[in-house]
Design an enzyme around this catalytic site. Structure first.
Site, mmCIF file in Angstrom:
data_model
loop_
_atom_site.group_PDB
_atom_site.id
_atom_site.type_symbol
_atom_site.label_atom_id
_atom_site.label_comp_id
_atom_site.label_asym_id
_atom_site.label_seq_id
_atom_site.Cartn_x
_atom_site.Cartn_y
_atom_site.Cartn_z
ATOM 1 N N PHE A 74 -11.554 -7.156 13.794
ATOM 2 C CA PHE A 74 -10.493 -7.629 12.896
ATOM 3 C C PHE A 74 -10.161 -6.549 11.869
ATOM 4 C CE2 PHE A 74 -9.328 -9.847 8.887
ATOM 5 C CZ PHE A 74 -8.076 -10.279 9.307
ATOM 6 N N GLN A 75 -8.907 -6.271 11.710
ATOM 7 C CA GLN A 75 -8.399 -5.237 10.777
ATOM 8 C C GLN A 75 -9.023 -3.873 11.047
ATOM 9 O OE1 GLN A 75 -8.455 -6.829 6.696
ATOM 10 N NE2 GLN A 75 -6.402 -7.653 7.075
ATOM 11 N N GLU A 131 0.813 -1.226 0.000
ATOM 12 C CA GLU A 131 0.000 0.000 0.000
ATOM 13 C C GLU A 131 0.843 1.272 0.000
ATOM 14 O OE1 GLU A 131 -0.606 -2.624 1.915
ATOM 15 O OE2 GLU A 131 -2.727 -3.168 1.745
ATOM 16 N N MET A 177 24.638 8.365 2.035
ATOM 17 C CA MET A 177 24.542 9.634 2.744
ATOM 18 C C MET A 177 24.819 9.439 4.237
ATOM 19 S SD MET A 177 24.243 12.789 2.154
ATOM 20 C CE MET A 177 23.269 13.408 0.791
ATOM 21 N N LYS A 188 -17.474 -0.419 6.036
ATOM 22 C CA LYS A 188 -17.933 -1.396 5.042
ATOM 23 C C LYS A 188 -19.450 -1.380 4.872
ATOM 24 C CE LYS A 188 -17.417 -6.127 3.528
ATOM 25 N NZ LYS A 188 -16.856 -7.464 3.781
#
Lengths: 564, 168
Positions: A113-114, A51, A477, A163
């Protein structure tokens, strides 16, 4: 007609003219993905492999086109993986609309969940965010999100959609106009301040235009060029502003700041009038603020009032859209009959003296490839006309110093947040926006591995990006700072187990090349560029302990540069 | 810093979930100080009014005002220090009055400070007192002889004098 929330979502994207979205499905967004399946011909969905890459790809798309990038991810880990990209977009003022799935309303707050409070998590790194709590609000919320993201100082806006809302039904009507009583960005600059600014510009002896990403974002590069050429003032760009003024023009004195040119930094230090346009006096630009531009009056044009007098006290603040203000400055200048600037020939003589330091010089021997040489050759081989993305580190600075951008929106990097892993997914976004353009991702052996999984996305969508890896086996760097400031104690800056990038690229179905000799650089670049339809992963084995010069050490003034 | 002043900032903002958190989050993220913060809906139910007291320099308060203004939920705001204004805070104090004579002493102080006793039990008095911050501080100091069990302060509220008003 009644539509489901998921269908409304897709209709909103169509109404906004969104052609491409970047995302990754999951439980909370399944209704939406089902609605997208039916509308695949209208909305092109690019499936990434992580993502974070979806957000960087959307940023690349937005930075190249100046149109908002759109992201769709699921709840929980989908949303948290997107956070780095969102923070990156916030720092660099990239217009983005990020949609996250959320657990159904009745489960919010239940540790479902999630489930994660993504609105809470992202609050400090978005321009604004919304949790949709009623399907009837969905269309107006999407409209607001696009409006806020793309107006004023652009930035990321997140919309969290539970949802059950994507399954609920209501009448769909997309609002034509939206007004938000608490959000009215100023576009036009104050007339009186514009007059005062022109007064100063015509009086000053040692002017410099210091311009930043705001010029690119507002589409004001042409106006900036007109103004600079009319006045014949020197121009320096910030890292974010490269390309807003043609780098090959004689008025251009190079980038300023920590790894800016000797002439740009000294000109800032000695200037009596700094004209800052769409730049924000970042610490990497100013160096030690106590020693910053000690002799100068400062004009600051910016769309964000909070950027003005934040780090440096400004004499003439002009709040407004850079393009509008530049036009007004030009009009004001040309409205004055027989206007002329003070004689600044002595100033130019001084600048040309500083230029003789040739601060970017390096030597390419026959032994090991210098990164600077690769970037210079890339510039030559692409005719200076490629879209160049980069990751973060030494290679980023070399790209900024040696690829002479003549056009805006061509240089796409992570300036504010400094996000390693930005370059490859950003290049995907650019290539999708401009399928026929040459897109090069200049990266390092450290950075590329932070989102290397996207080579798989590139294969799925046949994106012919040219990955230019400047491989010195170090986190360069970090190593450079350890060399300078930690007596060469190279703590964790050495990559001991680099993969065989050629084989890795081939495993993903791409072309891999390893280039080890300076004499092969140009030929290899030409060969890669000739492969118009293939992603070519070029692993340049470069000089191991090379440093980025010149350098203003942290806390030093612009006149205290280390040259070599 | 020596040039720090106490600023009373009044904010009208959307009465929406998360709006308060945006304001307080801004202060913690940017390292600004909050002395007190108080918020409630206004006569227009879509708006909340928040009074925030902060101790900072002039440069910082300018940044605070700009940064607050940037928040999409913030409709309007004013630094009351720029106007003649009135500041009030309410305090509830519960004191233990079991010690001989403390009833009378607390009653007397309550009168002097124009406070009110709003709850009485055989062991305690609960007093309501309203005023600016220094008055409330003075009241607590005066009560020091009695045993203070509990103090609740509302934080300051402010309003400009005369016709200046923070309205949409």
């Amino acid at each position: 007609m009644e539509l489901t929330g998921a269908e409304i979502f897709v209709e909103c994207l169509k109404a906004e003219g969104v052609e491409t979205i970047f995302g990754y499905p999951g439980g909370a967004v399944l209704h939406i993905y089902d609605a997208l399946y039916k509308e695949a011909e209208h909305v092109n969905h690019i499936l990434v492999r992580h993502e974070q890459a979806a957000v960087h790809a959307a940023e690349g798309y937005a930075k190249a086109t100046n149109r908002p990038g759109v992201v769709l991810v699921t709840s929980g880990p989908g949303a948290t993986n997107a956070v780095t990209g969102i923070a990156d977009a916030y720092m660099d003022s990239v217009p983005l609309v990020v949609f996250t799935g959320q657990v159904p309303r009745h489960l919010i707050g239940n540790d479902a969940f999630q489930e994660v409070d993504i609105v809470g998590i992202t609050r400090p790194c978005v321009k604004h965010n919304f949790l949709v709590t009623d399907v009837k609000d969905l269309a107006a919320t999407v409209k607001k999100a696009f409006y806020i993201a793309s107006t004023g100082r652009p930035g990321p806006v997140l919309v969290d959609i539970p949802k059950d809302i994507t399954a609920a039904r209501c009448e769909f009507e997309y609002p034509k106009e939206i007004s938000i009583r608490s959000y009215n960005p100023t576009v036009k600059g104050n007339k009186r301040q514009i007059r005062r600014a022109i007064d100063l510009m015509l009086e000053c002896q040692r002017p410099i235009l210091y311009t930043g990403g705001g010029v690119v974002l507002s589409g004001g590069a042409a106006e900036l060029t007109q103004l600079a050429r009319a006045l014949k003032f020197p121009v320096t760009n910030t890292l974010m502003g490269l390309g807003a003024y043609p780098a090959t023009d004689p008025l251009f004195v190079g980038m300023l700041g920590m790894h800016g040119t000797y002439e740009a930094n000294h000109a800032m230090h000695q200037s009596d009038l700094v004209i800052a346009i769409g730049a924000r006096f970042d610490d990497r630009v100013t160096g030690n603020i106590e020693k910053f531009c000690p002799h100068a009056k400062i004009i600051h044009v910016d769309i964000d009032p909070a950027s003005i007098s934040k780090n440096v006290k400004v004499d003439i603040p002009i709040v407004g859209d850079v393009k509008h203000v530049l036009r007004d400055l030009l009009d004001e200048l040309h409205s004055r009959k027989d206007w002329q600037t003070a004689d600044i020939s002595a100033w130019w003589a001084q600048i040309n003296e500083w230029r003789k330091a040739d601060c970017l010089k390096y030597e390419q021997d026959n032994e090991s490839i210098r990164s600077q040489f690769v970037v210079e050759k890339l510039w030559e081989v692409t005719g200076g006309d490629a879209y160049v993305t980069s990751d973060v580190g030494q290679h980023q600075m070399w790209a900024a110093q040696f690829y002479k951008f003549d056009k805006p929106n061509r240089w796409i990097n992570s300036g504010g947040l400094g996000t390693m892993g930005f370059g490859l997914p950003a290049a995907m976004g650019v290539q999708i926006a401009y399928p026929d353009a040459t897109v090069a991702c200049i990266t390092g052996d450290g950075s590329i591995q932070m989102n290397i999984q996207e080579l798989s996305t590139c294969m799925q969508y046949q994106l012919p990006i040219k990955v230019i890896t400047l491989n010195n086996g170090y986190l360069g760097m970090v190593r450079q700072w350890q060399e300078f400031f930690y007596q060469k104690r190279y703590s964790m800056s050495y990559m001991d187990a680099l993969p065989d990038f050629v084989k890795l690229a081939e495993a993903y179905g791409h072309v891999g090349m390893r280039i080890e000799r300076p004499g092969d650089v140009e030929g290899a670049l030409k060969e890669a560029m000739a492969m118009k339809n293939r992603l070519v992963f070029m692993d340049f084995i470069t000089k191991r302990e090379s440093n980025v010069y010149p350098m203003v050490p942290a806390n030093a003034g612009h006149n205290e540069m280390i040259l070599v | 810093m020596s040039d720090e002043t106490r600023h009373v900032i009044s904010i009208l903002m959307e009465n929406e979930a998360g709006a308060l958190s945006r304001v307080s989050g801004l202060f913690s993220a940017r390292g600004y100080n909050i002395e007190s913060l108080t918020v409630a809906p206004t006569e227009d139910a879509t708006l909340s009014r928040l009074t925030l007291v902060t101790l900072c320099s002039e440069e910082i308060v300018e940044q605070i005002m700009k940064q607050l203004h940037k928040l999409v939920d913030v409709v309007k705001l004013m630094d009351l220090n720029d106007y003649p204004h009135i500041e009030r805070e309410m305090m509830l104090v519960k004191v233990d009055v079991q010690k001989h004579g403390s009833c009378d002493q607390v009653k007397r102080l309550t009168d002097i400070f124009r406070a009110r006793i709003i709850d009485v039990s055989d062991k305690t008095y609960t007093i309501e007192v309203t005023g600016n911050r220094s008055k409330l501080d003075a009241f607590l100091q005066a009560l020091s002889e009695a045993r203070i069990m509990e103090v609740v302060r509302s934080g300051s509220m402010g309003i400009a004098r005369g016709s200046s008003a923070l309205t949409v």
